[in-house]
Design a protein around this motif. Structure first.
Motif, PDB file in Angstrom:
ATOM      1  N   UNK A 437       0.813  -1.226   0.000  1.00 19.29           N
ATOM      2  CA  UNK A 437       0.000   0.000   0.000  1.00 19.29           C
ATOM      3  C   UNK A 437       0.844   1.273   0.000  1.00 19.29           C
ATOM      4  N   UNK A 438       2.152   1.128   0.168  1.00 22.84           N
ATOM      5  CA  UNK A 438       3.023   2.295   0.243  1.00 22.84           C
ATOM      6  C   UNK A 438       3.165   2.965  -1.127  1.00 22.84           C
ATOM      7  N   UNK A 439       3.131   4.290  -1.114  1.00 23.83           N
ATOM      8  CA  UNK A 439       3.411   5.064  -2.338  1.00 23.83           C
ATOM      9  C   UNK A 439       4.804   5.673  -2.242  1.00 23.83           C
ATOM     10  N   UNK A 440       5.486   5.720  -3.353  1.00 24.07           N
ATOM     11  CA  UNK A 440       6.835   6.312  -3.363  1.00 24.07           C
ATOM     12  C   UNK A 440       6.723   7.815  -3.135  1.00 24.07           C
ATOM     13  N   UNK A 441       7.442   8.361  -2.141  1.00 27.38           N
ATOM     14  CA  UNK A 441       7.380   9.808  -1.899  1.00 27.38           C
ATOM     15  C   UNK A 441       7.912  10.591  -3.098  1.00 27.38           C
ATOM     16  N   UNK A 442       7.333  11.750  -3.322  1.00 28.16           N
ATOM     17  CA  UNK A 442       7.782  12.630  -4.394  1.00 28.16           C
ATOM     18  C   UNK A 442       8.738  13.665  -3.813  1.00 28.16           C
ATOM     19  N   UNK A 457      13.916   6.433   0.411  1.00 27.17           N
ATOM     20  CA  UNK A 457      13.196   5.543   1.325  1.00 27.17           C
ATOM     21  C   UNK A 457      12.707   4.299   0.599  1.00 27.17           C
ATOM     22  N   UNK A 458      12.791   3.171   1.264  1.00 30.23           N
ATOM     23  CA  UNK A 458      12.209   1.928   0.767  1.00 30.23           C
ATOM     24  C   UNK A 458      10.815   1.762   1.366  1.00 30.23           C
ATOM     25  N   UNK A 459       9.994   0.874   0.815  1.00 30.66           N
ATOM     26  CA  UNK A 459       8.680   0.642   1.425  1.00 30.66           C
ATOM     27  C   UNK A 459       8.771   0.227   2.890  1.00 30.66           C
ATOM     28  N   UNK A 460       9.744  -0.618   3.225  1.00 34.04           N
ATOM     29  CA  UNK A 460       9.855  -1.043   4.618  1.00 34.04           C
ATOM     30  C   UNK A 460      10.266   0.122   5.510  1.00 34.04           C
ATOM     31  N   UNK A 461      11.195   0.935   5.060  1.00 37.66           N
ATOM     32  CA  UNK A 461      11.622   2.078   5.862  1.00 37.66           C
ATOM     33  C   UNK A 461      10.458   3.034   6.090  1.00 37.66           C
ATOM     34  N   UNK A 462       9.644   3.233   5.060  1.00 35.93           N
ATOM     35  CA  UNK A 462       8.497   4.130   5.200  1.00 35.93           C
ATOM     36  C   UNK A 462       7.462   3.536   6.151  1.00 35.93           C
ATOM     37  N   UNK A 558       9.144  -0.035  -4.529  1.00 35.40           N
ATOM     38  CA  UNK A 558       7.709   0.203  -4.469  1.00 35.40           C
ATOM     39  C   UNK A 558       7.000  -0.566  -5.583  1.00 35.40           C
ATOM     40  N   UNK A 559       5.883  -1.210  -5.215  1.00 28.73           N
ATOM     41  CA  UNK A 559       5.056  -2.019  -6.123  1.00 28.73           C
ATOM     42  C   UNK A 559       5.757  -3.299  -6.593  1.00 28.73           C
ATOM     43  N   UNK A 560       6.924  -3.603  -6.058  1.00 22.02           N
ATOM     44  CA  UNK A 560       7.602  -4.855  -6.403  1.00 22.02           C
ATOM     45  C   UNK A 560       7.154  -5.907  -5.391  1.00 22.02           C
TER      46      UNK A 560
END
Length: 758
Positions: A437-442, A457-462, A558-560
């Motif tokens: 569900x994480x979105x990559x920060x812009x 940031x990676x999805x896990x870090x976020x 993200x999304x992987x």
């Protein structure tokens, strides 16, 4: 004699129910009800929006602090009455929006808009409304939540010729001589009930009612005053009640008090099962209110002559059942548009038109829909007409791993059928779901100093930032501080986006299928996080079934979704690693905290240019620079950055103290990330001993005869006991997960024991 205990039990039960019936004021005359109103006007002058608002307040609320801010959580969504597993995890923003919408309805005098919950499929919209409904059911059974309706009692002619015949039964003159409310059935020809549950105060003429309301509310303390709704201030009886009232008034030549003798006030309770005060409307093709003319049966024949020639109707349907409470439209926008256009006028006017009459409603309208249907609805020409009638409340997927883990842990308890569930089973499912569900920060949304950090940031870090507030351990101290301060901005970054964070990803419904498959895979054994990981791999192959799996992977992971399985496995092994190393006892767990506490103490005095009291000798000494530098070297703080690092630590303690007034700062809480890095560094220094201990433990858990020295066997037995008693493992689950840890991180020679974490 054998029946005596049974008879005694029945007698006791009967007395208890009768006493409870009387205590709950289940039935009373209109005069008695007016006394109740005078005694507690705050409770009896409420319309539906105020009643729901009071249900929120009855169970209370608490301030919940997250890394991204402090929010209010209402306990009604935690099912505090017990006896049910229904509770809502997270979603405090949606709770607060509903509460504020109800406050707006109270100020407006009526609920003139539909509270429409929207979000992706499976985001807990139905759970939220079910918690609210169950809370109303329980609240209506309390003294504070008592609700009343009225009906008509038409006594037998023999009862009224010479008085009603209850002299000497102990009731007062008002109770007996002036009311038919307590007549037994054999002295009653007809009882006419009101399906709409009109409020008893509607029997008071409008002008006198307004004066009564003003008089009662004027005497309320400032903290209890509220706006009495239009339903009570300006409302009128339903057509059936009005017809009976007018006929009786004519029969008694305008004697209002004689009309009130026929009124029986009774308490009612909110119940979804019996469609009282809470009704759920499925996306069906039908209207939500109806009427039917009453037939000329014995009851109708017993009506006064002035009523026998008048057509009386009874009302039914969802709107009628829900009146005086709330109606829930499940998947509202799935209904064809023409089947809910009537909501435009019904909600705005608080009334629904039928063939022979218009029913006035005291009702809160709530609906749910998914974002796909809402998006399509926005494109319709009629949308502008509806938009003003909706209070949109967003209910996204959960983004806090802790909440998702608690949800899945509950589902595992319910579905496991008594099987043992290994530690971290719910965690791996929850983490993978949240990562999807994480979105990559812009980067362009943040300051230049933060752009590089957030873009890396990676999805896990976020996800860990959202759950714990801990920045990635590899970040330099200055960047870590900046990122920590930006968590709120990250959390709200996509609030204005059509595809906001929490709209796309794995649904809890889909994850429930994963958990059920993992339970089936376990057979008669324990349910394992490794089994969940295998089922996630199978899910990722179903790209034609799940739209979120068809997203293109983005830099940073993200999304992987396949790579996220490996991330979830690594995170699970981190936890197992921590538990196993703690169980081995090679380094006392509290030692890290003591070292860090001493470090903070010396840093504080060093910055203040003060001496430190030696706890052993009691003498004042200079701060221990060697110890401070050793800790900073372990934390990989450059010597040139040491002073700024120390000042940052003290500033963080100061900021924490402002947010936690009256609490003593706890370094282990404020600097959990630094303490973890310190602990990991100390473990790394002892990696040979750790690897040897894990090897001994695994050999002990293997059900095969193995040769270990007495000392090694004792260590392994202590570790096994600690895992079982303190970490919740069974021998089988410990063997499986310690084996996985050994294969992934300790298979090589002990000298190369600890692989890189994260």
């Amino acid at each position: 004699m054998s029946d005596s205990p049974t008879l005694a039990l029945l007698s006791t039960l009967g007395e208890s129910i009768q006493a409870e019936f009387a205590r709950g004021r289940r039935v009373m005359s209109f005069a008695e009800y007016l006394a109740v109103v005078a005694a507690s006007p705050r409770r009896q002058l409420r319309t539906a929006p105020q009643y729901l608002l009071d249900a929120f307040d009855h169970y209370g609320s608490e301030e919940v602090t997250y890394p991204w801010g402090t929010v209010r959580r209402f306990r009604i969504f935690d099912a505090p009455w017990g006896g049910t597993d229904e509770r809502l995890y997270g979603q405090e923003a949606a709770q607060d929006q509903i509460y504020r919408s109800l406050q707006g309805f109270v100020r407006d005098g009526a609920a003139r808009r539909v509270i429409l919950l929207h979000g992706p499929n499976g985001s807990a919209k139905s759970t939220l409304l079910r918690c609210l409904g169950l809370g109303l059911e329980h609240y209506s059974a309390t003294d504070d939540g008592a609700l009343y309706r009225f009906g008509w009692v038409l006594p037998a002619q023999r009862t009224t010729r010479g008085g009603i015949g209850f002299a000497g039964d102990g009731r007062s003159a008002v109770d007996v001589a002036d009311t038919f409310a307590y007549l037994p059935d054999d002295l009653v020809d007809a009882r006419v009930r009101d399906e709409l549950r009109d409020h008893p105060l509607l029997l008071v003429p409008r002008a006198e009612r307004a004066a009564l309301i003003d008089e009662l509310t004027a005497g309320l303390p400032d903290g209890e005053r509220f706006e009495v709704g239009d339903y009570l201030r300006h409302g009128a009886l339903s057509a059936k009640n009005r017809t009976i009232y007018e006929a009786l008034l004519a029969s008694y030549q305008g004697d209002y008090l004689k009309v009130l003798r026929h009124v029986q006030v009774e308490r009612f309770y909110v119940s979804q099962r019996y469609r009282t005060g809470w009704v759920t409307v499925e996306p069906q093709l039908s209207v939500d209110a109806a009427e039917r003319q009453l037939t000329a049966d014995r009851s109708m024949a017993a009506l006064p002559p002035s009523l026998q020639s008048v057509a009386l109707f009874e009302y039914g349907g969802e709107l009628v059942g829900a009146n005086r409470g709330f109606i829930e439209y499940d998947d509202l926008l799935k209904r064809p548009l023409e089947h809910y256009k009537y909501l435009l006028t019904t909600v705005e006017r608080g009334a629904v038109a039928l063939a022979s009459t218009t029913l006035q409603l005291d009702l809160v309208f709530v609906g749910s829909c998914n974002d796909v249907h809402l998006g399509a609805f926005r494109e319709l020409p009629d949308f502008p007409s509806f938009r003003g009638r909706f209070e949109l409340v967003r209910v996204p997927y959960i983004l806090d791993v802790r909440h998702e883990e608690a949800l899945y842990a509950q589902r595992l308890r319910e579905a496991s059928g008594g099987r043992d569930v290994a530690p971290h089973t719910a965690y791996v499912a929850a983490l993978w779901a949240v990562l999807t569900r994480m979105r990559k920060p812009q980067a362009e949304h943040f300051s230049p100093a933060l752009a590089e950090v957030v873009s890396g940031l990676t999805p896990r870090a976020k996800a860990e930032l959202y759950a714990s507030g801990r920045p990635p351990p590899e970040l330099p101290a200055a960047q870590a501080r900046e990122l920590t301060l930006a968590i709120k901005a990250l959390w709200h970054e996509t609030d204005g986006y059509p595809i906001y964070e929490g709209r796309v990803g794995a649904s809890p419904r889909e994850m429930q299928g994963v958990l059920l498959a993992a339970i089936a895979r376990a057979g008669t054994g324990h349910v394992s996080p490794l089994g969940v990981l295998d089922e996630l791999a199978e899910l990722c192959r179903q790209t034609q079934l799940y739209e979120f799996l068809r997203q293109d992977p983005l830099p940073g992971g993200f999304h992987d979704h396949v790579a996220m399985i490996d991330t979830a496995r690594a995170a699970m092994l981190d936890r197992v690693d921590d538990e196993v190393r703690g169980a081995l006892g090679l380094i006392e767990e509290a030692e890290h905290g003591r070292v860090f506490d001493r470090y903070i103490t010396h840093v504080t005095h060093w910055l203040r240019k003060e001496k430190v009291r030696n706890p052993s000798t009691g003498r004042l000494e200079e701060p221990d620079l060697a110890m401070m530098r050793d800790v900073e070297a372990t934390l990989e703080v450059a010597a040139d950055d040491a002073e700024a690092f120390r000042q940052g630590l003290i500033a963080k303690i100061g900021a924490w103290s402002i947010d936690h007034k009256g609490e003593r700062p706890v370094p282990a809480v404020i600097f959990a990330d630094l303490l973890r890095r310190l602990r990991d560094a100390y473990f790394a220094r002892s990696k040979v001993e750790v690897a040897r201990g894990i090897d001994e433990l695994l050999r002990r858990l293997s059900d095969r005869d193995v040769e270990l020295s007495a000392e090694a066997l004792a260590r392994a037995e202590r570790a096994e006991r600690a895992l079982i008693e303190q970490a919740g493992y069974t021998r089988a689950s410990a063997r499986e997960l310690v084996g996985a840890l050994h294969r992934d991180r300790y298979r090589c020679a002990p000298a190369a024991a600890v692989s890189a974490r994260r």
